[in-house]
Design a protein around this motif. Sequence first.
Motif, PDB file in Angstrom:
ATOM      1  N   LEU A   1       0.838  -1.205   0.000  1.00 54.51           N
ATOM      2  CA  LEU A   1       0.000   0.000   0.000  1.00 54.51           C
ATOM      3  C   LEU A   1       0.870   1.251   0.000  1.00 54.51           C
ATOM      4  N   GLU A   2       1.978   1.198   0.739  1.00 62.52           N
ATOM      5  CA  GLU A   2       2.904   2.332   0.799  1.00 62.52           C
ATOM      6  C   GLU A   2       3.418   2.665  -0.604  1.00 62.52           C
ATOM      7  N   ALA A   3       3.664   1.612  -1.405  1.00 65.87           N
ATOM      8  CA  ALA A   3       4.157   1.816  -2.770  1.00 65.87           C
ATOM      9  C   ALA A   3       3.087   2.434  -3.678  1.00 65.87           C
ATOM     10  N   CYS A   4       1.806   2.312  -3.262  1.00 72.58           N
ATOM     11  CA  CYS A   4       0.696   2.859  -4.069  1.00 72.58           C
ATOM     12  C   CYS A   4       0.085   4.094  -3.410  1.00 72.58           C
ATOM     13  N   ALA A   5       0.809   4.690  -2.474  1.00 68.23           N
ATOM     14  CA  ALA A   5       0.257   5.755  -1.620  1.00 68.23           C
ATOM     15  C   ALA A   5      -0.230   6.967  -2.411  1.00 68.23           C
ATOM     16  N   GLU A   6       0.341   7.205  -3.608  1.00 68.81           N
ATOM     17  CA  GLU A   6      -0.063   8.391  -4.382  1.00 68.81           C
ATOM     18  C   GLU A   6      -1.545   8.358  -4.766  1.00 68.81           C
ATOM     19  N   HIS A   7      -2.118   7.146  -4.802  1.00 66.09           N
ATOM     20  CA  HIS A   7      -3.538   7.022  -5.191  1.00 66.09           C
ATOM     21  C   HIS A   7      -4.471   7.054  -3.985  1.00 66.09           C
ATOM     22  N   LEU A   8      -3.915   7.011  -2.779  1.00 62.65           N
ATOM     23  CA  LEU A   8      -4.730   6.885  -1.568  1.00 62.65           C
ATOM     24  C   LEU A   8      -4.844   8.209  -0.820  1.00 62.65           C
TER      25      LEU A   8
ATOM     26  N   GLN B   1      -5.689   8.073   2.646  1.00 62.86           N
ATOM     27  CA  GLN B   1      -4.981   7.665   3.861  1.00 62.86           C
ATOM     28  C   GLN B   1      -5.028   6.142   3.988  1.00 62.86           C
ATOM     29  N   PHE B   2      -4.091   5.609   4.762  1.00 59.29           N
ATOM     30  CA  PHE B   2      -4.075   4.164   5.012  1.00 59.29           C
ATOM     31  C   PHE B   2      -3.315   3.898   6.296  1.00 59.29           C
ATOM     32  N   GLY B   3      -3.550   2.719   6.863  1.00 60.12           N
ATOM     33  CA  GLY B   3      -2.831   2.327   8.078  1.00 60.12           C
ATOM     34  C   GLY B   3      -3.070   0.852   8.331  1.00 60.12           C
ATOM     35  N   GLY B   4      -2.242   0.281   9.206  1.00 55.33           N
ATOM     36  CA  GLY B   4      -2.458  -1.128   9.536  1.00 55.33           C
ATOM     37  C   GLY B   4      -1.178  -1.879   9.769  1.00 55.33           C
ATOM     38  N   HIS B   5      -1.218  -3.189   9.489  1.00 59.00           N
ATOM     39  CA  HIS B   5      -0.090  -4.083   9.765  1.00 59.00           C
ATOM     40  C   HIS B   5       0.318  -4.811   8.490  1.00 59.00           C
ATOM     41  N   MET B   6       1.203  -5.779   8.680  1.00 59.62           N
ATOM     42  CA  MET B   6       1.670  -6.606   7.569  1.00 59.62           C
ATOM     43  C   MET B   6       0.513  -7.375   6.920  1.00 59.62           C
ATOM     44  N   TYR B   7      -0.415  -7.871   7.749  1.00 50.14           N
ATOM     45  CA  TYR B   7      -1.448  -8.769   7.220  1.00 50.14           C
ATOM     46  C   TYR B   7      -2.836  -8.153   7.093  1.00 50.14           C
ATOM     47  N   ALA B   8      -3.041  -6.977   7.664  1.00 49.83           N
ATOM     48  CA  ALA B   8      -4.367  -6.355   7.599  1.00 49.83           C
ATOM     49  C   ALA B   8      -4.207  -4.845   7.606  1.00 49.83           C
ATOM     50  N   ALA B   9      -4.994  -4.179   6.761  1.00 51.68           N
ATOM     51  CA  ALA B   9      -4.894  -2.716   6.682  1.00 51.68           C
ATOM     52  C   ALA B   9      -6.232  -2.135   6.253  1.00 51.68           C
ATOM     53  N   GLY B  10      -6.353  -0.830   6.467  1.00 50.08           N
ATOM     54  CA  GLY B  10      -7.537  -0.106   6.021  1.00 50.08           C
ATOM     55  C   GLY B  10      -7.101   1.110   5.241  1.00 50.08           C
ATOM     56  N   MET B  11      -7.964   1.610   4.357  1.00 49.85           N
ATOM     57  CA  MET B  11      -7.588   2.776   3.548  1.00 49.85           C
ATOM     58  C   MET B  11      -8.821   3.486   3.014  1.00 49.85           C
ATOM     59  N   THR B  12      -8.617   4.727   2.570  1.00 49.97           N
ATOM     60  CA  THR B  12      -9.661   5.452   1.843  1.00 49.97           C
ATOM     61  C   THR B  12      -9.033   6.066   0.597  1.00 49.97           C
ATOM     62  N   LEU B  13      -9.867   6.251  -0.441  1.00 46.87           N
ATOM     63  CA  LEU B  13      -9.415   6.949  -1.644  1.00 46.87           C
ATOM     64  C   LEU B  13     -10.604   7.627  -2.314  1.00 46.87           C
ATOM     65  N   LYS B  14     -10.296   8.533  -3.252  1.00 49.05           N
ATOM     66  CA  LYS B  14     -11.354   9.173  -4.034  1.00 49.05           C
ATOM     67  C   LYS B  14     -11.808   8.189  -5.110  1.00 49.05           C
ATOM     68  N   GLU B  15     -13.110   8.206  -5.400  1.00 44.06           N
ATOM     69  CA  GLU B  15     -13.660   7.226  -6.348  1.00 44.06           C
ATOM     70  C   GLU B  15     -12.957   7.271  -7.706  1.00 44.06           C
ATOM     71  N   GLU B  16     -12.581   8.482  -8.140  1.00 43.56           N
ATOM     72  CA  GLU B  16     -11.946   8.589  -9.470  1.00 43.56           C
ATOM     73  C   GLU B  16     -10.548   7.962  -9.492  1.00 43.56           C
ATOM     74  N   ASN B  17      -9.979   7.674  -8.304  1.00 37.90           N
ATOM     75  CA  ASN B  17      -8.642   7.043  -8.256  1.00 37.90           C
ATOM     76  C   ASN B  17      -8.700   5.523  -8.138  1.00 37.90           C
ATOM     77  N   TYR B  18      -9.919   4.970  -8.076  1.00 38.39           N
ATOM     78  CA  TYR B  18     -10.066   3.528  -7.807  1.00 38.39           C
ATOM     79  C   TYR B  18      -9.367   2.667  -8.866  1.00 38.39           C
ATOM     80  N   GLU B  19      -9.661   2.909 -10.140  1.00 35.46           N
ATOM     81  CA  GLU B  19      -9.096   2.052 -11.200  1.00 35.46           C
ATOM     82  C   GLU B  19      -7.573   2.163 -11.256  1.00 35.46           C
TER      83      GLU B  19
END
Length: 568
Positions: free
Chosen positions: A400-407, A409-427
């Motif tokens: 997720l850190e490597a894809c952070a430009e599209h997000l 915010q995000f947070g979490g652990h190695m095996y589980a995380a949560g995030m939000t993004l704008k709908e136009e950035n989904y694809e």
Amino acid sequence: MRWNLKSKPEKEKVQALQNDLQVDEIIATLLVQRGIETFEQAKTFFRPTLSDLHNPYLMKDMDKAVSRIEKAIANNENILVFGDYDVDGTTAVSLVSSYLRSFYPNVATYIPDRYNEGYGISYLGIDYAEDNDVSLIIALDCGIKSIDHVNYAKAKNIDFIICDHHRPGDILPDAIAVLDPKREDCSYPYDELCGCGVGFKLIQALAENRNQTIQDLLPYLDLVATAIAADIVPITGENRVLAKFGLEVINSNPRPGIKALIQNVKKKVLTITDVVFIVAPRINAAGRVKHGNEAVALLTEYNLEQAEQFASEIEQHNSDRKELDKHITKEALLQIEENNEQNRFSTVVYQENWHKGVIGIVASRLVEKYYRPTIVFTKSGDKLAASARSVKDFDVYNALEACAEHLEQFGGHMYAAGMTLKEENYENFKAAFENEVKKTIHPDLLIPEISVDLEMNFSDLDEKFMRILKQFEPFGPENMTPVFLSKNVIDSGYAKTLGNDAEHLKAFVKQNNSPNFNAIGFGLGAKIDVVKNRNPFEAVYVLEENEWNGTVSLQLQLRDVRVNKSKK
């Protein structure tokens, strides 16, 4: 399934431990595999005591946290105990608030609404604190990245103490105290505590300051054990001590809220696994379907009759959660098939009306089906929110850190995380995440692995061996239930499938001239042909006790079976 037989540890280490403990080679091998190589380490492992817990003041900022809380009490300030809506968060809030209330009345609790506020410290929560003349917020299981929120509170003359266990960012929030054993500048000896565990260290420090002993804190350990079980943290070090003594409280004298949740369970003694599958989902269901406040109300209620009422409402939420989970999983699987995405390196799915409270569970279900890093999105206000789940040994947080430009915010652990993004950035995010996983994941990690401790002969599986094995409990990450491999296993002719869809496998097995064992393989019904007609086969399994009509016998719980590769 990949069967991965662990390499045998150094013979000298095993022999030395064998001699020190006067145990057989199998037990000594299992211990050395778990990093236990000396008599003292074995003593701590088999006989954990509360004196094994570290001094809480070894945690960076602990003295500041205690000093600020004591100042608030002396000045009659209002304190707000704030925590996340999952099991770790709600147990932590229940723990700290009920401890503080045992000697100070001006304590309120706050759990953010999963839908209106989302994960972590919220501006709404800070506004609530301001409206109620709160001057100190203790945040549990969240806050390590809440720089702006803490500054917002500071502008309103509200102080923060943060108790978290997630990885910090480059900058820490400007709080009075930041308790997080994962801080780079924190030399606390154990950094695998859950959020409720960090909360426990805080009340341990407060108790010490008030001339209380660890015995005074025993009644709170049912909450800590529940959080350790639910948050899937390693059952090593302090977590092992807290889980062991917490389980004893759950089994002997739990708080009314937990008592109400487990009173219909038929088992005499609950294990960590039972807590994971019976207690935790029900506590979680409140925050998933209704509101995390209901979990805190249940866990801080001291009247059993009232607790039973709360528990029955939560039971209903859990039933609703199961229905939602089933329905959304079905829709997600259909989406993957319709888009012809079965052979990707990752799963990313989205539907705007999926219930935000169960997308994490759905992500886990999709990992079970396709076994690859998975993210499930739904609409949340004007953004998309998601839960991510990973496969063994792949760090989804780094991806997720490597894809952070599209997000956003995000947070979490190695095996589980949560995030939000704008709908136009989904694809764009979906493509970037697939590309990142494809680039960084080892192909082996896309095949489920069974880690096998030892190859065993059935002749070694007896009551004495089982008695010692039970002392390895509580099991969990980094101290998993031992898994064994046996070859040249033969069914006695009684193999059959069970369940409505013949999904389970039942057999009665032996090896050479050994005693026969009942064997049950959940989800292995499709492998009946490997076992029937007395064909020799190989099995991986865990050894367990099965109680039937008052009689206890040893049973193999099969994890997988395959055609025998060795000669008879």
